[in-house]
Design a protein around this motif. Structure first.
Motif, PDB file in Angstrom:
ATOM      1  N   LYS B 222       0.829  -1.207   0.000  1.00 15.81           N
ATOM      2  CA  LYS B 222       0.000   0.000   0.000  1.00 15.81           C
ATOM      3  C   LYS B 222       0.865   1.259   0.000  1.00 15.81           C
ATOM      4  O   LYS B 222       2.020   1.232   0.413  1.00 15.81           O
ATOM      5  CB  LYS B 222      -0.915  -0.013   1.225  1.00 15.81           C
ATOM      6  CG  LYS B 222      -1.876  -1.205   1.268  1.00 15.81           C
ATOM      7  CD  LYS B 222      -2.932  -1.125   0.181  1.00 15.81           C
ATOM      8  CE  LYS B 222      -3.853  -2.332   0.233  1.00 15.81           C
ATOM      9  NZ  LYS B 222      -4.881  -2.305  -0.815  1.00 15.81           N
ATOM     10  N   MET B 223       0.264   2.351  -0.441  1.00 20.61           N
ATOM     11  CA  MET B 223       1.004   3.604  -0.637  1.00 20.61           C
ATOM     12  C   MET B 223       0.718   4.627   0.468  1.00 20.61           C
ATOM     13  O   MET B 223      -0.391   4.689   0.988  1.00 20.61           O
ATOM     14  CB  MET B 223       0.562   4.248  -1.968  1.00 20.61           C
ATOM     15  CG  MET B 223       0.744   3.359  -3.170  1.00 20.61           C
ATOM     16  SD  MET B 223       2.512   3.149  -3.545  1.00 20.61           S
ATOM     17  CE  MET B 223       2.645   1.382  -3.505  1.00 20.61           C
ATOM     18  N   ASP B 224       1.725   5.438   0.768  1.00 20.01           N
ATOM     19  CA  ASP B 224       1.532   6.548   1.704  1.00 20.01           C
ATOM     20  C   ASP B 224       0.836   7.723   1.027  1.00 20.01           C
ATOM     21  O   ASP B 224       0.105   8.479   1.653  1.00 20.01           O
ATOM     22  CB  ASP B 224       2.890   7.038   2.225  1.00 20.01           C
ATOM     23  CG  ASP B 224       3.646   5.937   2.930  1.00 20.01           C
ATOM     24  OD1 ASP B 224       3.186   5.505   4.000  1.00 20.01           O
ATOM     25  OD2 ASP B 224       4.680   5.476   2.399  1.00 20.01           O
ATOM     26  N   LEU B 225       1.103   7.862  -0.250  1.00 12.72           N
ATOM     27  CA  LEU B 225       0.651   9.052  -0.978  1.00 12.72           C
ATOM     28  C   LEU B 225       0.287   8.638  -2.408  1.00 12.72           C
ATOM     29  O   LEU B 225       1.071   7.958  -3.066  1.00 12.72           O
ATOM     30  CB  LEU B 225       1.786  10.078  -0.983  1.00 12.72           C
ATOM     31  CG  LEU B 225       1.567  11.446  -1.621  1.00 12.72           C
ATOM     32  CD1 LEU B 225       0.425  12.203  -0.948  1.00 12.72           C
ATOM     33  CD2 LEU B 225       2.858  12.280  -1.551  1.00 12.72           C
ATOM     34  N   VAL B 226      -0.910   9.011  -2.822  1.00  7.23           N
ATOM     35  CA  VAL B 226      -1.316   8.774  -4.209  1.00  7.23           C
ATOM     36  C   VAL B 226      -1.667  10.122  -4.817  1.00  7.23           C
ATOM     37  O   VAL B 226      -2.361  10.934  -4.195  1.00  7.23           O
ATOM     38  CB  VAL B 226      -2.528   7.821  -4.304  1.00  7.23           C
ATOM     39  CG1 VAL B 226      -2.952   7.632  -5.752  1.00  7.23           C
ATOM     40  CG2 VAL B 226      -2.223   6.471  -3.660  1.00  7.23           C
ATOM     41  N   ILE B 227      -1.142  10.363  -6.012  1.00  6.33           N
ATOM     42  CA  ILE B 227      -1.396  11.634  -6.690  1.00  6.33           C
ATOM     43  C   ILE B 227      -2.302  11.346  -7.877  1.00  6.33           C
ATOM     44  O   ILE B 227      -1.896  10.682  -8.823  1.00  6.33           O
ATOM     45  CB  ILE B 227      -0.084  12.276  -7.171  1.00  6.33           C
ATOM     46  CG1 ILE B 227       0.965  12.336  -6.041  1.00  6.33           C
ATOM     47  CG2 ILE B 227      -0.361  13.652  -7.751  1.00  6.33           C
ATOM     48  CD1 ILE B 227       0.623  13.236  -4.882  1.00  6.33           C
ATOM     49  N   GLU B 228      -3.526  11.824  -7.799  1.00  9.87           N
ATOM     50  CA  GLU B 228      -4.564  11.455  -8.758  1.00  9.87           C
ATOM     51  C   GLU B 228      -4.847  12.611  -9.709  1.00  9.87           C
ATOM     52  O   GLU B 228      -5.307  13.661  -9.264  1.00  9.87           O
ATOM     53  CB  GLU B 228      -5.837  11.153  -7.967  1.00  9.87           C
ATOM     54  CG  GLU B 228      -6.594   9.890  -8.220  1.00  9.87           C
ATOM     55  CD  GLU B 228      -6.701   9.406  -9.619  1.00  9.87           C
ATOM     56  OE1 GLU B 228      -7.042  10.214 -10.506  1.00  9.87           O
ATOM     57  OE2 GLU B 228      -6.457   8.211  -9.851  1.00  9.87           O
ATOM     58  N   CYS B 229      -4.589  12.416 -11.000  1.00  7.06           N
ATOM     59  CA  CYS B 229      -5.014  13.455 -11.936  1.00  7.06           C
ATOM     60  C   CYS B 229      -5.801  12.866 -13.088  1.00  7.06           C
ATOM     61  O   CYS B 229      -6.170  13.576 -14.005  1.00  7.06           O
ATOM     62  CB  CYS B 229      -3.839  14.270 -12.433  1.00  7.06           C
ATOM     63  SG  CYS B 229      -2.724  13.350 -13.459  1.00  7.06           S
ATOM     64  N   VAL B 230      -6.058  11.572 -13.013  1.00  7.77           N
ATOM     65  CA  VAL B 230      -6.803  10.946 -14.108  1.00  7.77           C
ATOM     66  C   VAL B 230      -8.292  11.214 -13.929  1.00  7.77           C
ATOM     67  O   VAL B 230      -8.995  11.565 -14.867  1.00  7.77           O
ATOM     68  CB  VAL B 230      -6.502   9.430 -14.170  1.00  7.77           C
ATOM     69  CG1 VAL B 230      -7.291   8.790 -15.303  1.00  7.77           C
ATOM     70  CG2 VAL B 230      -4.997   9.183 -14.348  1.00  7.77           C
ATOM     71  N   GLY B 231      -8.767  11.041 -12.703  1.00  6.64           N
ATOM     72  CA  GLY B 231     -10.171  11.341 -12.426  1.00  6.64           C
ATOM     73  C   GLY B 231     -10.986  10.085 -12.196  1.00  6.64           C
ATOM     74  O   GLY B 231     -10.469   9.070 -11.716  1.00  6.64           O
ATOM     75  N   ALA B 232     -12.281  10.181 -12.551  1.00 11.37           N
ATOM     76  CA  ALA B 232     -13.237   9.113 -12.249  1.00 11.37           C
ATOM     77  C   ALA B 232     -12.756   7.738 -12.715  1.00 11.37           C
ATOM     78  O   ALA B 232     -12.982   6.733 -12.049  1.00 11.37           O
ATOM     79  CB  ALA B 232     -14.585   9.447 -12.875  1.00 11.37           C
ATOM     80  N   ALA B 233     -12.076   7.677 -13.842  1.00  6.90           N
ATOM     81  CA  ALA B 233     -11.674   6.395 -14.419  1.00  6.90           C
ATOM     82  C   ALA B 233     -10.760   5.591 -13.496  1.00  6.90           C
ATOM     83  O   ALA B 233     -10.792   4.356 -13.499  1.00  6.90           O
ATOM     84  CB  ALA B 233     -10.996   6.618 -15.777  1.00  6.90           C
TER      85      ALA B 233
END
Lengths: 330, 330
Positions: B222-233
């Motif tokens: 598991k991750m400490d930090l996730v950077i999301e820029c893709v969106g709903a998908a």
């Protein structure tokens, strides 16, 4: 001894008031003769969603009473001490999440809806003198939850505007009391005029009808902090009231788990959504100190006897209460 | 002068390469003869969703060039200086959200897809020597966004495990470079094998196929930090990879704005969801210092001339690029 137990079937049919064997404290544990205990949404949740691995299971997380027997090696308390229970097992220092193995009294281990409970000695603290048995018995889980939500997660400050949708639950009333004690401006919502009136008596700066247009009711005023425990039914209305860069803490979803979130609005708003549940032993101690300092007492909605458990659960399930529902045991 | 302008119709039909009047700097402003400029998702967004109030509007936020004329009272730069542009207007000190009136160069005010641009003198900084004109011209908006996301919002630390779904955009490549410069472990995802291979060259510790089961591909790590820029998908796949108490920062939604969020899973996980967009002038300066210290250069995917704007936009809209798409102007 008598206890309210979950016999293994989900829902109310799974709950019975019956005799259970008297538990014995092992090393490091204490037995408490319970005077009072409190009902929490968690109990409803355990009943409706968790089948105990070893039924019958005594449910219930909160409690206050008198130490009746101590296991080997226990030195922090002695028989006859008047105590209350921190229901969190295995979460000592405050951290961003509980460590592996964290559990709560009442599932999967036996809980407090009984004449006696055995728990680790580290989970009891002296009952503050100014609290009645009723107040001490219903306080722990809800006040701890509210404390972590508001202080550790929400980082409440005196100059903040705080919105608490759905004033009614035990946690919500603690949130209101704690936030006012800090000096924040607090706005609450409820579908019930009675609860709105009672919230104003408790110090809320404004109480609005949940069915109103909140933005209109607040004249467009935005909040620094929103504490959401209603869930899907109100979440987006709550988010709409947040100022850019504001924080919404979620710790409950009694009215729906799954909601639709518009990510674009969320990141343009530079919002913070923080999940919270329960709290550490360190937070528990801080909370007790905080309520003592500010002379905060739980708002008690109603007290039942254990054999009236179905009336108490019904009151909670229909969200009729304002404040804590509890049981007088002895 | 020549420029790429939004004539007021939404979508590609609204975009034209045409002559525009030469702008003149007023007090406190400078005119820059642009050497290079960069394309951002924001430009696509402006094109597809914003009708300018006073068309034709020159779009574009990034740029680097030479000061060509200065307005009254400007003392921080002089004619002939080689500079690059911070595209954020009116957000000085770092704060939890931009102040009212914050805007970005390129909408609603004229932008950088032109031979000249006039902007406030406070928005230019000296071009670092080690960057080429191409690199300086495509850097600002994406690198500033990545910096705020990773440092101010995500509070990245060297020992963290960071997941960046959808490595491809300019911001994503900066995120990868910045996170590796800090010393974090970085995992990226992409539907493209080529992009995965390129990400590994850029320093990613692991690159997985977006279509795979991420949990399986990461052996449950598991991750400490996730950077999301893709969106709903990808949002819920991203959330599934977060450790309890972990943080997910969202700043983009190119593949869908609206997603379904399970609040109960969210609060049991004690997760943090933080929205971010752009950054302050203070963050911009910190970012420039950071990239200079770590000798970070933008990953450039491709450069076009301004009259080839439709090819450039097409490349971005089909998400074919890895890194920044830019324009050479002079």
């Amino acid at each position: 001894m008598k206890a309210v137990v979950h016999v293994g079937k989900l829902g109310f049919d799974g709950l019975t008031y019956r005799d259970m064997e008297m538990p014995q404290p092992k090393a490091g544990e204490v037995r408490i003769k319970l005077k009072t205990t409190g009902l929490n949404h968690r109990d409803l949740f355990v009943l409706n969603r968790h089948t105990p691995t070893e039924p019958p299971l005594i449910i219930g997380s909160d409690g206050a009473g008198i130490i009746d027997s101590i296991g080997e090696g226990v030195s922090n308390v002695q028989v006859g001490d008047e105590v209350m229970i921190n229901p969190g097992l295995g979460w000592k220092e405050t951290s961003d999440a509980p460590p592996p193995g964290f559990e709560i009294v009442g599932h999967p281990f036996h809980g407090t809806f009984a004449e006696y409970v055995v728990i680790p000695a580290e989970n009891v603290i002296e009952k503050p003198q100014y609290l009645t048995w009723e107040e001490a018995g219903v306080l722990s889980l809800a006040a701890l939850t509210a404390y972590r939500v508001l202080f550790t997660r929400g980082r409440i400050q005196p100059n903040m505007k705080v919105l608490i949708p759905g004033i009614g639950s035990g946690v919500a009333t603690f949130l209101l009391q704690f936030a006012k004690a800090v000096g924040a401006t607090v706005i609450v919502t409820s579908r019930s005029q009675d609860k709105c009136a009672k919230a104003l008596e408790l110090g809320a700066d404004k109480a609005i009808d949940s069915n109103e247009d909140w933005n209109q009711a607040l004249c467009g005023e935005k909040m620094d902090l929103v504490i959401e425990c209603v869930g899907a039914a109100t979440f987006n209305k709550s988010l709409d009231q947040l100022r850019t860069g504001g924080t919404i803490v979620t710790f409950g979803a009694s009215a729906g788990d799954v909601m639709q979130l518009n990510l674009r609005q969320f990141f343009y708003g530079q919002f913070n959504l923080l999940g919270s549940t329960m709290g550490s032993a360190e937070e528990y101690k801080e909370m007790i100190k905080f309520i003592e300092t500010h002379n905060i007492k739980p708002v008690i909605d109603s007290m039942y006897t254990l054999d009236q458990f179905s009336q108490a659960f019904h009151r909670m399930e229909t969200a009729t209460q304002l404040g804590k529902i509890g049981f007088t045991i002895s």
